[in-house]
Every structure is written in structure tokens, then in C-alpha cells.
Design a protein around this motif. Structure first.
Motif, PDB file in Angstrom:
ATOM      1  N   ALA A 141     -11.000 -28.811  19.545  1.00 38.38           N
ATOM      2  CA  ALA A 141     -12.250 -28.764  20.269  1.00 38.38           C
ATOM      3  C   ALA A 141     -11.991 -28.176  21.743  1.00 38.38           C
ATOM      4  O   ALA A 141     -12.908 -27.519  21.984  1.00 38.38           O
ATOM      5  CB  ALA A 141     -12.786 -30.269  20.235  1.00 38.38           C
ATOM      6  N   ALA A 142     -10.800 -28.396  21.983  1.00 40.49           N
ATOM      7  CA  ALA A 142     -10.448 -27.970  23.611  1.00 40.49           C
ATOM      8  C   ALA A 142     -10.549 -26.456  23.294  1.00 40.49           C
ATOM      9  O   ALA A 142     -10.924 -25.584  24.174  1.00 40.49           O
ATOM     10  CB  ALA A 142      -9.118 -28.625  24.013  1.00 40.49           C
ATOM     11  N   ALA A 143      -9.755 -26.051  22.409  1.00 41.19           N
ATOM     12  CA  ALA A 143      -9.641 -24.313  22.181  1.00 41.19           C
ATOM     13  C   ALA A 143     -11.029 -23.814  21.995  1.00 41.19           C
ATOM     14  O   ALA A 143     -11.164 -22.534  22.504  1.00 41.19           O
ATOM     15  CB  ALA A 143      -8.945 -23.889  21.057  1.00 41.19           C
ATOM     16  N   LEU A 144     -11.889 -24.524  21.312  1.00 38.98           N
ATOM     17  CA  LEU A 144     -13.235 -24.047  21.153  1.00 38.98           C
ATOM     18  C   LEU A 144     -14.079 -24.080  22.568  1.00 38.98           C
ATOM     19  O   LEU A 144     -14.945 -23.027  22.807  1.00 38.98           O
ATOM     20  CB  LEU A 144     -14.025 -24.796  20.073  1.00 38.98           C
ATOM     21  N   ASP A 145     -13.815 -24.930  22.950  1.00 36.14           N
ATOM     22  CA  ASP A 145     -14.564 -25.203  24.575  1.00 36.14           C
ATOM     23  C   ASP A 145     -14.012 -23.927  25.661  1.00 36.14           C
ATOM     24  O   ASP A 145     -14.951 -23.356  26.206  1.00 36.14           O
ATOM     25  CB  ASP A 145     -14.342 -26.308  25.372  1.00 36.14           C
ATOM     26  N   ALA A 146     -12.480 -23.670  25.505  1.00 32.44           N
ATOM     27  CA  ALA A 146     -12.178 -22.533  26.162  1.00 32.44           C
ATOM     28  C   ALA A 146     -12.987 -21.114  25.552  1.00 32.44           C
ATOM     29  O   ALA A 146     -13.208 -20.250  26.508  1.00 32.44           O
ATOM     30  CB  ALA A 146     -10.655 -22.319  26.262  1.00 32.44           C
ATOM     31  N   ARG A 147     -13.023 -20.978  24.442  1.00 37.80           N
ATOM     32  CA  ARG A 147     -13.540 -19.694  23.727  1.00 37.80           C
ATOM     33  C   ARG A 147     -15.120 -19.662  24.181  1.00 37.80           C
ATOM     34  O   ARG A 147     -15.477 -18.636  24.704  1.00 37.80           O
ATOM     35  CB  ARG A 147     -13.506 -19.673  22.399  1.00 37.80           C
ATOM     36  N   ILE A 148     -15.586 -20.713  24.121  1.00 32.38           N
ATOM     37  CA  ILE A 148     -17.163 -20.834  24.598  1.00 32.38           C
ATOM     38  C   ILE A 148     -17.230 -20.327  26.157  1.00 32.38           C
ATOM     39  O   ILE A 148     -18.159 -19.697  26.465  1.00 32.38           O
ATOM     40  CB  ILE A 148     -17.892 -22.106  24.477  1.00 32.38           C
ATOM     41  N   ASP A 149     -16.349 -21.032  26.995  1.00 29.93           N
ATOM     42  CA  ASP A 149     -16.628 -20.569  28.448  1.00 29.93           C
ATOM     43  C   ASP A 149     -16.191 -19.221  28.554  1.00 29.93           C
ATOM     44  O   ASP A 149     -17.008 -18.419  29.403  1.00 29.93           O
ATOM     45  CB  ASP A 149     -15.556 -21.330  29.292  1.00 29.93           C
ATOM     46  N   ALA A 150     -15.259 -18.448  28.048  1.00 32.22           N
ATOM     47  CA  ALA A 150     -14.840 -17.167  28.071  1.00 32.22           C
ATOM     48  C   ALA A 150     -15.996 -16.358  27.609  1.00 32.22           C
ATOM     49  O   ALA A 150     -16.083 -15.208  28.043  1.00 32.22           O
ATOM     50  CB  ALA A 150     -13.614 -16.859  27.438  1.00 32.22           C
ATOM     51  N   PHE A 151     -16.519 -16.635  26.530  1.00 35.87           N
ATOM     52  CA  PHE A 151     -17.928 -15.910  26.116  1.00 35.87           C
ATOM     53  C   PHE A 151     -18.900 -15.783  26.786  1.00 35.87           C
ATOM     54  O   PHE A 151     -19.568 -15.017  27.204  1.00 35.87           O
ATOM     55  CB  PHE A 151     -18.084 -16.272  24.753  1.00 35.87           C
ATOM     56  N   ASN A 152     -19.252 -17.054  27.350  1.00 31.32           N
ATOM     57  CA  ASN A 152     -20.262 -16.958  28.401  1.00 31.32           C
ATOM     58  C   ASN A 152     -19.955 -16.439  29.626  1.00 31.32           C
ATOM     59  O   ASN A 152     -21.012 -15.754  30.108  1.00 31.32           O
ATOM     60  CB  ASN A 152     -20.338 -18.568  28.646  1.00 31.32           C
ATOM     61  N   ASN A 153     -18.981 -16.420  30.049  1.00 32.53           N
ATOM     62  CA  ASN A 153     -18.423 -15.426  31.138  1.00 32.53           C
ATOM     63  C   ASN A 153     -18.603 -13.930  30.959  1.00 32.53           C
ATOM     64  O   ASN A 153     -19.418 -13.005  31.706  1.00 32.53           O
ATOM     65  CB  ASN A 153     -17.268 -15.626  31.640  1.00 32.53           C
ATOM     66  N   GLY A 154     -18.256 -13.724  29.719  1.00 32.67           N
ATOM     67  CA  GLY A 154     -18.330 -12.041  29.209  1.00 32.67           C
ATOM     68  C   GLY A 154     -19.747 -11.773  28.895  1.00 32.67           C
ATOM     69  O   GLY A 154     -20.130 -10.777  29.206  1.00 32.67           O
ATOM     70  N   LYS A 155     -20.687 -12.674  28.615  1.00 25.25           N
ATOM     71  CA  LYS A 155     -21.977 -12.715  28.178  1.00 25.25           C
ATOM     72  C   LYS A 155     -22.597 -12.346  29.696  1.00 25.25           C
ATOM     73  O   LYS A 155     -23.546 -11.221  29.699  1.00 25.25           O
ATOM     74  CB  LYS A 155     -22.674 -13.594  27.456  1.00 25.25           C
ATOM     75  N   ARG A 156     -22.460 -12.898  30.584  1.00 21.84           N
ATOM     76  CA  ARG A 156     -22.971 -13.078  31.770  1.00 21.84           C
ATOM     77  C   ARG A 156     -22.934 -11.697  32.441  1.00 21.84           C
ATOM     78  O   ARG A 156     -23.549 -10.835  33.036  1.00 21.84           O
ATOM     79  CB  ARG A 156     -22.696 -13.917  32.721  1.00 21.84           C
ATOM     80  N   GLN A 157     -21.536 -11.387  32.171  1.00 18.59           N
ATOM     81  CA  GLN A 157     -21.105  -9.848  32.879  1.00 18.59           C
ATOM     82  C   GLN A 157     -21.926  -8.581  32.132  1.00 18.59           C
ATOM     83  O   GLN A 157     -22.211  -7.662  32.604  1.00 18.59           O
ATOM     84  CB  GLN A 157     -19.546  -9.645  32.831  1.00 18.59           C
ATOM     85  N   TYR A 158     -21.950  -8.920  30.641  1.00 18.54           N
ATOM     86  CA  TYR A 158     -22.583  -7.832  30.034  1.00 18.54           C
ATOM     87  C   TYR A 158     -23.951  -7.670  30.185  1.00 18.54           C
ATOM     88  O   TYR A 158     -24.783  -6.530  30.395  1.00 18.54           O
ATOM     89  CB  TYR A 158     -22.459  -8.310  28.392  1.00 18.54           C
ATOM     90  N   ASP A 159     -24.641  -8.862  30.447  1.00 18.05           N
ATOM     91  CA  ASP A 159     -26.076  -8.962  30.913  1.00 18.05           C
ATOM     92  C   ASP A 159     -26.053  -8.161  32.257  1.00 18.05           C
ATOM     93  O   ASP A 159     -27.080  -7.291  32.399  1.00 18.05           O
ATOM     94  CB  ASP A 159     -26.646 -10.200  31.133  1.00 18.05           C
ATOM     95  N   ILE A 160     -25.343  -8.441  33.084  1.00 17.94           N
ATOM     96  CA  ILE A 160     -25.409  -7.757  34.499  1.00 17.94           C
ATOM     97  C   ILE A 160     -25.242  -6.382  34.285  1.00 17.94           C
ATOM     98  O   ILE A 160     -25.918  -5.302  34.988  1.00 17.94           O
ATOM     99  CB  ILE A 160     -24.301  -8.284  35.530  1.00 17.94           C
ATOM    100  N   ASP A 161     -24.289  -5.739  33.500  1.00 15.37           N
ATOM    101  CA  ASP A 161     -23.983  -4.472  33.528  1.00 15.37           C
ATOM    102  C   ASP A 161     -25.033  -3.656  32.608  1.00 15.37           C
ATOM    103  O   ASP A 161     -25.238  -2.498  32.949  1.00 15.37           O
ATOM    104  CB  ASP A 161     -22.662  -4.208  32.624  1.00 15.37           C
ATOM    105  N   ALA A 162     -25.645  -4.436  31.604  1.00 13.44           N
ATOM    106  CA  ALA A 162     -26.720  -3.891  31.147  1.00 13.44           C
ATOM    107  C   ALA A 162     -27.979  -3.583  31.914  1.00 13.44           C
ATOM    108  O   ALA A 162     -28.646  -2.391  31.805  1.00 13.44           O
ATOM    109  CB  ALA A 162     -27.063  -4.652  29.735  1.00 13.44           C
ATOM    110  N   LYS A 163     -28.198  -4.624  32.717  1.00 12.69           N
ATOM    111  CA  LYS A 163     -29.380  -4.315  33.680  1.00 12.69           C
ATOM    112  C   LYS A 163     -29.157  -3.261  34.713  1.00 12.69           C
ATOM    113  O   LYS A 163     -30.225  -2.535  34.997  1.00 12.69           O
ATOM    114  CB  LYS A 163     -29.547  -5.850  34.515  1.00 12.69           C
ATOM    115  N   ALA A 164     -27.801  -3.001  35.027  1.00 17.74           N
ATOM    116  CA  ALA A 164     -27.504  -2.014  36.018  1.00 17.74           C
ATOM    117  C   ALA A 164     -27.708  -0.749  35.480  1.00 17.74           C
ATOM    118  O   ALA A 164     -27.947   0.363  36.029  1.00 17.74           O
ATOM    119  CB  ALA A 164     -26.041  -2.162  36.757  1.00 17.74           C
ATOM    120  N   PHE A 165     -27.226  -0.574  34.035  1.00 17.08           N
ATOM    121  CA  PHE A 165     -27.333   0.593  33.145  1.00 17.08           C
ATOM    122  C   PHE A 165     -28.727   1.133  33.046  1.00 17.08           C
ATOM    123  O   PHE A 165     -29.049   2.143  33.148  1.00 17.08           O
ATOM    124  CB  PHE A 165     -26.733   0.476  31.887  1.00 17.08           C
ATOM    125  N   ASP A 166     -29.704   0.100  32.909  1.00 17.30           N
ATOM    126  CA  ASP A 166     -30.869   0.290  32.699  1.00 17.30           C
ATOM    127  C   ASP A 166     -31.663   0.765  33.912  1.00 17.30           C
ATOM    128  O   ASP A 166     -32.446   1.927  33.865  1.00 17.30           O
ATOM    129  CB  ASP A 166     -31.741  -1.030  32.080  1.00 17.30           C
TER     130      ASP A 166
END
Length: 217
Positions: A141-166
Motif C-alpha cells: 500500500a505504501a509503494a502504491l501511495d508513492a506511485r500515486i504521488d509521483a503520477f499526480n506530480n507528473g500529470k500536473r507537469q504534463y498539464d502545464i506543458d500541454a497548456k504552454a504548448f497550446d
């Protein structure tokens, strides 16, 4: 006038005045092969200095604009190539985000299901076995929580980059039509020069004087 590509403006010098036949030339009386009299050609009308000045100024302006447009087109093409490459990279990142999200969702459902199972089984298990099963679950469960946190951080950065690209794409697209209009206007000016100046004779002395006046080589 719709054109897609910039045509380089004509850079050849204005044509020099052609020589006319000499009306005072003598005919050899012994040459009995001449059957028709020589007809004197009409003397061509030369451009005035004002006309020549206007043609030279238009010629120089068109050449300057042609160089500027070529540079602008090169910049536009480079930006487009960079955006296409950026789009491919962003699409790959988007696909990775989607794949990771699906994998995390499946693992989360599995952990939730394991949690429900342990609630039923732990009371029935030996103490040591129960402690081990609980520790394994908590680690998973702890490993999954760490993966979820990393995923959410990466997704936020992706959304920022996608908006800048647009925003970059929108800015680039706004330059496309003005550049096309500018190119068409330049080509119209080139056509004007051809209609007004091309193949029209002038006095070479006038050209030398006008070029000196305008500071042209």
C-alpha cells in the motif's frame, strides 16, 4: 493573387539600350545582291530620369522585402518543425500518462480487494502469519501511495506543458496568415515592377546619375 511560395525577385540589371542601324552607312555600288532598300527602325523611347528613378527605387525595395520575407519564412518553418517535434513528444508523454493511470488504477483495486480479504482472514491466522501478511500489505500500500504521488506530480507537469504548448501553437498560427498576406503583397509589387520597368530602354548616363543620387551601386 494567391501564391503559396515566395519567388525570388529578379536581380538582373535593367536592359541597356540596344543600338539602332546607322542611317548614314554607305552601300557598296559593286554589291549587286542588294535587292531591297534598308528601312530605318524607329528610335525607341527612353525612360525619363523620373521613371528610371522610380523603377530603381521599386527594384531595391522589392529586393529588400524579398530578403526579409525569406528570413521570416525560414523562421516560420523552423518554428513549425519544432512544434511538430514538440507535439510528438507531448503525445508520447500523454500516452505514458494514460498507461500509468490505467496500471495504477488496477493496482489500487487489487490493494483494496486485498484489504477486504485480510479483514476476513487475519483473525483466523496464526499471530506470526497475520503479522507478516499485514506487513506485506502495508508495504504494498505504501509503494502504491508513492506511485500515486509521483503520477499526480507528473500529470500536473504534463498539464502545464500541454497548456504552454497550446499557447505556442496559437501564437505560431497567428503569424501564418500575415506572412501569407505579406508575401502576396510583395509578389504584387514584383509584378508591378515587371509591368512598369522590365525590358524598357533607358540612357546609361541617366542610370549612372540616378544610382549616384540614390546611393546605389
Amino acid at each position: 493573387m494567391k501564391r503559396l511560395l515566395l519567388c525570388a525577385f529578379l536581380t538582373a540589371a535593367l536592359p541597356v539600350l540596344a543600338q539602332t542601324a546607322n542611317p548614314n552607312a554607305k552601300v557598296d555600288p559593286k554589291n549587286n545582291k542588294v535587292s531591297r532598300p534598308v528601312v530605318e527602325k524607329p528610335k525607341p523611347k527612353l525612360m525619363s530620369r523620373d521613371e528610371l528613378r522610380s523603377c530603381l527605387q521599386l527594384f531595391e525595395a522589392n529586393n529588400t522585402e524579398a530578403a526579409a520575407i525569406k528570413e521570416a519564412q525560414a523562421t516560420h518553418a523552423k518554428e513549425r518543425a519544432e512544434l511538430l517535434a514538440g507535439k510528438d513528444e507531448l503525445n508520447k508523454r500523454g500516452q505514458t500518462v494514460g498507461t500509468d493511470a490505467a496500471a495504477i488504477k488496477a493496482d489500487r483495486e487489487a490493494v483494496i480487494k486485498l484489504n477486504e480479504t485480510l479483514k476476513e482472514q487475519l483473525p483466523k491466522m496464526e499471530k506470526a502469519d497475520a503479522a507478516k501478511a499485514l506487513a506485506d500489505y502495508q508495504a504494498r500500500a505504501a509503494a502504491l501511495d508513492a506511485r500515486i504521488d509521483a503520477f499526480n506530480n507528473g500529470k500536473r507537469q504534463y498539464d502545464i506543458d500541454a497548456k504552454a504548448f497550446d499557447a505556442k501553437v496559437e501564437a505560431h498560427n497567428k503569424t501564418t496568415e500575415p506572412l501569407r498576406v505579406r508575401t502576396d503583397a510583395h509578389l504584387d509589387k514584383a509584378d508591378d515592377w515587371k509591368a512598369q520597368c522590365a525590358n524598357k530602354p533607358y540612357d546609361e548616363a541617366d542610370e549612372i546619375a540616378v544610382r549616384k543620387e540614390l546611393g546605389l551601386k
